[in-house]
Scaffold this active site. Structure first.
Site, mmCIF file in Angstrom:
data_model
loop_
_atom_site.group_PDB
_atom_site.id
_atom_site.type_symbol
_atom_site.label_atom_id
_atom_site.label_comp_id
_atom_site.label_asym_id
_atom_site.label_seq_id
_atom_site.Cartn_x
_atom_site.Cartn_y
_atom_site.Cartn_z
ATOM 1 N N GLN A 123 0.729 -1.208 -0.080
ATOM 2 C CA GLN A 123 0.029 -0.031 -0.138
ATOM 3 C C GLN A 123 0.823 1.236 -0.060
ATOM 4 O O GLN A 123 1.937 1.265 0.207
ATOM 5 C CB GLN A 123 -0.864 -0.017 1.063
ATOM 6 N N GLU A 147 4.096 8.201 8.591
ATOM 7 C CA GLU A 147 3.858 7.326 9.831
ATOM 8 C C GLU A 147 5.308 6.806 10.348
ATOM 9 O O GLU A 147 6.411 6.748 9.264
ATOM 10 C CB GLU A 147 3.304 6.387 9.411
ATOM 11 N N ARG A 168 -4.667 0.570 -1.556
ATOM 12 C CA ARG A 168 -4.125 -0.765 -1.469
ATOM 13 C C ARG A 168 -3.570 -0.837 -2.705
ATOM 14 O O ARG A 168 -4.580 -0.835 -3.946
ATOM 15 C CB ARG A 168 -5.349 -1.591 -1.059
#
Length: 328
Positions: A105, A124, A202
């Site tokens: 992803q 992240e 995705r």
């Protein structure tokens, strides 16, 4: 009615069943996710609409993060953060248990996410909490590529030949800026700190089906403009582990995270930081005390320290390892 005031805040855990989830959230972290069949993610601190964290104890029990920000404003999040985000909380803290590989992803950056989803982007970091022997993950491309070559490999079923695979162990750290192709491999338990976004494109899902035989939706077209097709020399964060010292892990424009591994305790002063602080406990337990307010934090928990508390005494019960995260 009790007077409402700020203190170090803990929240009710939000449990997420996933097609790839396992049982380590309970087996390792001791967090009961019944009646779910498995638990792929716990959301410990979240301001994502539809998944708002609620305070678990004290006079603010039951209040959501946006409600708290609206009530306490910069005393909770900091002046700079409040001016930038208003009542939106900018970060999301999770634990992730991958019993199977997650989909390959990518996440959009702020610009693309705002245009398409009226959302923040999603950069992240992962801190590997526990890893089964031989566990791996994917972060980035293993060589320079292009949109055209990427599509050629994707459509011919050979995408993984372009991807950078890393064998990982407990203590490894990865920063994944928006645009970096990635997946978490089976056998990994991670702590994840990220921008407050739930937008995922995705790319490939290993042809998996759910209980009803349906494949999950792919986002092939959306991913094309989101991907960073460059290759980089290092994907893993290099840091020198140190006991009883503050070790910087990630320093990005979206958040900064330090690793604290202590056998005794420490007084952390945050006079210079115009931001809340999040402590995420990976091992052991400790008491966080600030201005006479004490909250205990244990493995698998996160605590939000409001901006108004300029220093905190972290006293170890039996030693601890924690992530310390704040806005830059």
């Amino acid at each position: 009615m009790s007077k409402r005031y700020l203190y170090p805040l803990k929240f009710d855990t939000i449990f997420k069943e996933k097609i790839w989830g396992g049982t380590k959230i309970n087996d390792v972290l001791g967090k009961d996710f019944s009646p779910l069949k498995n638990c792929g993610e716990t959301w410990e601190i979240s301001g994502v609409p539809g998944n708002l964290s609620k305070v678990s104890d004290g006079v603010l029990k039951g209040s959501t993060l946006p409600e708290l920000i609206e009530e306490f404003k910069e005393d909770l999040v900091g002046k700079k953060v409040y001016e930038a985000f208003g009542n939106e909380f900018p970060l999301l803290v999770k634990f992730i248990d991958a019993a199977q590989d997650l989909s390959i992803q990518v996440h959009p950056d702020d610009k693309l996410a705002r245009e398409r989803h009226n959302s923040l982007g999603k950069s992240e970091m992962w801190y590997v909490f526990q890893a089964d022997e031989g566990a791996k993950l994917i972060s980035g491309f293993n060589r320079e590529t292009s949109r055209e070559e990427y599509l050629q490999y994707l459509n011919s079923g050979k995408l993984t030949e372009l991807l950078n695979e890393e064998e990982v162990q407990a203590g490894d750290c990865f920063y994944l800026p928006a645009g970096r192709v990635h997946t978490i491999g089976k056998g990994l338990l991670l702590a994840e700190i990220q921008q407050s976004s739930d937008v995922t494109y995705r790319i490939y899902d290993f042809d998996r089906t759910d209980d009803d035989g349906n494949k999950r939706e792919l986002h092939t077209e959306q991913a094309l403009d989101a991907l960073d097709y460059h290759a980089y020399s290092e994907y893993k964060t290099n840091y020198k582990r140190g006991l009883n010292e503050v070790v910087p892990l990630v320093k990005s424009q979206y958040f900064q995270t330090n690793l604290l591994e202590f056998t005794t305790g420490i007084i952390r002063e945050h006079f210079d930081q115009d931001s809340f602080i999040i402590y995420t406990c990976l091992e052991g337990s400790a008491n966080l005390t600030s201005e006479g307010q004490t909250t205990k934090i244990c493995m698998g928990e996160a605590v939000l320290l409001p901006r108004k508390f300029k220093s905190v005494h972290i006293k170890a019960n039996s030693g601890f390892k924690m992530l310390e995260t704040f806005m830059p």
